[in-house]
Design a protein around this motif. Sequence first.
Motif, PDB file in Angstrom:
ATOM      1  N   UNK A   9      37.870  47.423  20.552  1.00 41.74           N
ATOM      2  CA  UNK A   9      38.405  46.266  21.127  1.00 41.74           C
ATOM      3  C   UNK A   9      39.805  46.855  21.622  1.00 41.74           C
ATOM      4  N   UNK A  10      40.361  46.033  22.822  1.00 43.07           N
ATOM      5  CA  UNK A  10      41.734  46.500  23.231  1.00 43.07           C
ATOM      6  C   UNK A  10      42.537  45.364  23.095  1.00 43.07           C
ATOM      7  N   UNK A  11      43.637  45.583  22.642  1.00 41.77           N
ATOM      8  CA  UNK A  11      44.552  44.358  22.573  1.00 41.77           C
ATOM      9  C   UNK A  11      45.206  43.860  23.747  1.00 41.77           C
ATOM     10  N   UNK A  12      45.112  44.799  24.929  1.00 42.47           N
ATOM     11  CA  UNK A  12      45.548  44.358  26.135  1.00 42.47           C
ATOM     12  C   UNK A  12      44.721  43.619  27.054  1.00 42.47           C
ATOM     13  N   UNK A  13      45.259  42.598  27.521  1.00 44.16           N
ATOM     14  CA  UNK A  13      44.537  41.618  28.465  1.00 44.16           C
ATOM     15  C   UNK A  13      44.161  42.162  29.568  1.00 44.16           C
ATOM     16  N   UNK A  14      43.049  41.950  30.205  1.00 44.56           N
ATOM     17  CA  UNK A  14      42.397  42.570  31.377  1.00 44.56           C
ATOM     18  C   UNK A  14      41.822  41.297  32.196  1.00 44.56           C
ATOM     19  N   UNK A  15      41.730  41.467  33.365  1.00 42.43           N
ATOM     20  CA  UNK A  15      41.045  40.515  34.256  1.00 42.43           C
ATOM     21  C   UNK A  15      39.728  41.044  34.827  1.00 42.43           C
ATOM     22  N   UNK A  16      38.767  39.965  35.401  1.00 40.50           N
ATOM     23  CA  UNK A  16      37.741  40.780  36.110  1.00 40.50           C
ATOM     24  C   UNK A  16      38.069  41.414  37.304  1.00 40.50           C
ATOM     25  N   UNK A  17      37.195  42.447  37.418  1.00 38.35           N
ATOM     26  CA  UNK A  17      37.283  43.446  38.499  1.00 38.35           C
ATOM     27  C   UNK A  17      37.204  42.706  39.922  1.00 38.35           C
ATOM     28  N   UNK A  18      36.046  41.974  39.804  1.00 34.40           N
ATOM     29  CA  UNK A  18      35.526  41.242  40.781  1.00 34.40           C
ATOM     30  C   UNK A  18      36.646  40.174  41.296  1.00 34.40           C
ATOM     31  N   UNK A  19      37.403  39.672  40.240  1.00 24.21           N
ATOM     32  CA  UNK A  19      38.344  38.656  40.560  1.00 24.21           C
ATOM     33  C   UNK A  19      39.416  38.998  41.146  1.00 24.21           C
ATOM     34  N   UNK A  20      39.728  40.224  41.039  1.00 24.11           N
ATOM     35  CA  UNK A  20      40.978  40.939  41.926  1.00 24.11           C
ATOM     36  C   UNK A  20      40.751  40.686  43.546  1.00 24.11           C
ATOM     37  N   UNK A  21      39.478  40.668  43.873  1.00 21.38           N
ATOM     38  CA  UNK A  21      38.773  40.490  45.242  1.00 21.38           C
ATOM     39  C   UNK A  21      38.636  38.839  45.475  1.00 21.38           C
ATOM     40  N   UNK A  22      38.726  38.270  44.628  1.00 25.76           N
ATOM     41  CA  UNK A  22      38.426  36.796  44.494  1.00 25.76           C
ATOM     42  C   UNK A  22      39.447  36.143  45.448  1.00 25.76           C
ATOM     43  N   UNK A  23      38.944  35.013  46.126  1.00 23.36           N
ATOM     44  CA  UNK A  23      39.807  34.007  46.770  1.00 23.36           C
ATOM     45  C   UNK A  23      39.561  32.775  46.219  1.00 23.36           C
ATOM     46  N   UNK A  24      40.478  31.682  46.518  1.00 22.66           N
ATOM     47  CA  UNK A  24      40.258  30.341  45.960  1.00 22.66           C
ATOM     48  C   UNK A  24      38.753  29.492  46.503  1.00 22.66           C
ATOM     49  N   UNK A  25      38.064  30.370  47.242  1.00 26.45           N
ATOM     50  CA  UNK A  25      36.707  30.160  47.686  1.00 26.45           C
ATOM     51  C   UNK A  25      35.623  30.726  47.068  1.00 26.45           C
ATOM     52  N   UNK A  26      35.922  31.522  46.145  1.00 28.59           N
ATOM     53  CA  UNK A  26      34.904  32.444  45.501  1.00 28.59           C
ATOM     54  C   UNK A  26      35.259  32.647  43.940  1.00 28.59           C
ATOM     55  N   UNK A  27      34.189  32.610  43.152  1.00 23.31           N
ATOM     56  CA  UNK A  27      34.339  32.938  41.946  1.00 23.31           C
ATOM     57  C   UNK A  27      32.968  33.631  41.274  1.00 23.31           C
ATOM     58  N   UNK A  28      33.071  34.628  40.283  1.00 23.53           N
ATOM     59  CA  UNK A  28      32.012  35.406  39.641  1.00 23.53           C
ATOM     60  C   UNK A  28      31.639  34.657  38.438  1.00 23.53           C
ATOM     61  N   UNK A  29      30.495  34.273  37.847  1.00 27.36           N
ATOM     62  CA  UNK A  29      30.035  33.868  36.699  1.00 27.36           C
ATOM     63  C   UNK A  29      28.881  34.804  35.893  1.00 27.36           C
ATOM     64  N   UNK A  30      29.347  35.097  34.737  1.00 27.21           N
ATOM     65  CA  UNK A  30      28.226  35.843  34.093  1.00 27.21           C
ATOM     66  C   UNK A  30      27.432  34.675  33.169  1.00 27.21           C
ATOM     67  N   UNK A  31      26.283  34.321  33.246  1.00 24.55           N
ATOM     68  CA  UNK A  31      25.537  33.411  32.331  1.00 24.55           C
ATOM     69  C   UNK A  31      24.794  34.108  31.366  1.00 24.55           C
ATOM     70  N   UNK A  32      24.833  33.741  30.417  1.00 21.67           N
ATOM     71  CA  UNK A  32      23.674  34.271  29.069  1.00 21.67           C
ATOM     72  C   UNK A  32      22.223  33.731  29.490  1.00 21.67           C
ATOM     73  N   UNK A  33      21.275  34.355  29.146  1.00 21.24           N
ATOM     74  CA  UNK A  33      19.883  34.170  29.321  1.00 21.24           C
ATOM     75  C   UNK A  33      19.250  33.210  28.254  1.00 21.24           C
ATOM     76  N   UNK A  34      19.339  31.894  28.827  1.00 23.35           N
ATOM     77  CA  UNK A  34      19.039  30.828  27.767  1.00 23.35           C
ATOM     78  C   UNK A  34      17.517  30.524  27.884  1.00 23.35           C
ATOM     79  N   UNK A  35      16.793  30.748  29.169  1.00 18.46           N
ATOM     80  CA  UNK A  35      15.312  30.222  29.523  1.00 18.46           C
ATOM     81  C   UNK A  35      14.752  31.279  29.044  1.00 18.46           C
ATOM     82  N   UNK A  36      13.226  31.148  29.527  1.00 18.51           N
ATOM     83  CA  UNK A  36      12.355  31.886  29.067  1.00 18.51           C
ATOM     84  C   UNK A  36      12.152  33.224  29.735  1.00 18.51           C
ATOM     85  N   UNK A  37      13.193  33.404  30.697  1.00 21.23           N
ATOM     86  CA  UNK A  37      13.285  34.621  31.540  1.00 21.23           C
ATOM     87  C   UNK A  37      14.641  34.375  32.347  1.00 21.23           C
ATOM     88  N   UNK A  38      14.827  35.290  32.937  1.00 24.63           N
ATOM     89  CA  UNK A  38      16.257  35.439  33.869  1.00 24.63           C
ATOM     90  C   UNK A  38      15.885  34.668  35.101  1.00 24.63           C
TER      91      UNK A  38
END
Length: 434
Positions: A18-47
């Motif tokens: 673990x690192x104590x230094x805060x860091x942000x999403x790489x894709x978020x650095x290319x983000x705009x107010x019109x875009x978000x990236x979301x990692x969802x966990x596998x909750x269902x029977x398959x992806x």
Amino acid sequence: MRRVRAAVTGVVTLSLAFTATACGGGEATESSPKTLTYWASNQGASLEVDKKVLQPELDQFEKETGIKVKLEVIPWSDLLNRILTATTSGQGPDILNIGNTWSASLQSTGALLPWDAKNLEAIGGRDRFVESALGSTGVPGQDPAAVPLYSMAYALYYNKKMFKEAGIAKPPATWDEVIAAGKKLTKGGNAGIGVEGSNLSNNIHQVFVLGKQHGADFFTADGKPDFTSDGAVAAVKQYIDLMAAQKIVAPGNAEYAQNQSLSDFAKNKTGMVLWQTPQQTFSAQGMGPEEWGVAPAPVASGKPGQGAQTNSMVAGINMAVFKNTKNLDGALKFVKYMTSDEEQIVLNKAYGSVPPVKGAQKDAAFAAPSLTVIRDTLATSAAALPQVPEESQFETVVGTAVKELFADAAAGRPVTTESVKAKLAKAQQQMPKK
């Protein structure tokens, strides 16, 4: 208010420090107010099932806000290491799902947005959430590192056909009754109860609950590992003995790590499983809801409750935001949307879980008998796993010790109190020194 749509029904070794230094999403650095990236966990029977559940909801969010959400569903076998990589490399998402037991560990990296009063107010306030779910969102006394998304608890699922054929009139309520029923069910190549002996997180969930029933917490009050107490050793031995001594678990279960015990249950090969919200997997395996029943997970005696009567950990999924996302306003809007009463009803219906949001819990869908058991467990007899920064390491080292003990049992090697204590002592030595 938009219309509620019908949703589709349908451990990793810590290789990075673990690192104590805060860091942000790489894709978020290319983000705009019109875009978000979301990692969802596998909750269902398959992806693919998850994508079918989530994508219509993300499309609706875009329609309402103009913000497009790029979705990636990540298997549980990869999720923690993917998150740890993101905290060190900066190549991560704006928003992500985390197992609620990881909250304190990931909080310690400094990479996640703290949910202070201002941020909580932006999504409707702390009071909207069930208090037991908030208990697994980070270190007590600190601002939460995440907010609850799906709530779950363990229950005992039993195969009605196998119970009837074995002459078992009602589901067991105590461990002695589980063993008695299991011995009646274990015949002709079938087994009494299934486990996932190579699933490190599941191993921890089971032995943590048994530990509470034996008066052990696995950590001292000041957060130090305490894996070799009499209660902890007794808890682990009791779990392994379902295979080693009672012989109501098939030896092959020592290698299970991908829900194979649920498949065996659905195929009438195993009479019972202890699980959290397996309904969708049963359905995917062709098992109808009339073919299985659900009862509170067992205790030593009496009825489930607090302390020694604990019968589940507080299971669930939390939603977190990387602290230096370039689209904080959009991320807060998305979390507010996903935790709204309306979305909570849609998503938790799809996954067979219980909303951690009070208003959504009032929907009639969550009054079904199978979910009533879960709601009652969460309200009265579940306990949060230790909210300490080392919780993820605990899952890895003790989960591995349990895995190795199941391998011993499957191979016919003796599992004694001494051998269990030795494995747990080795696991404790692998924990970070304070």
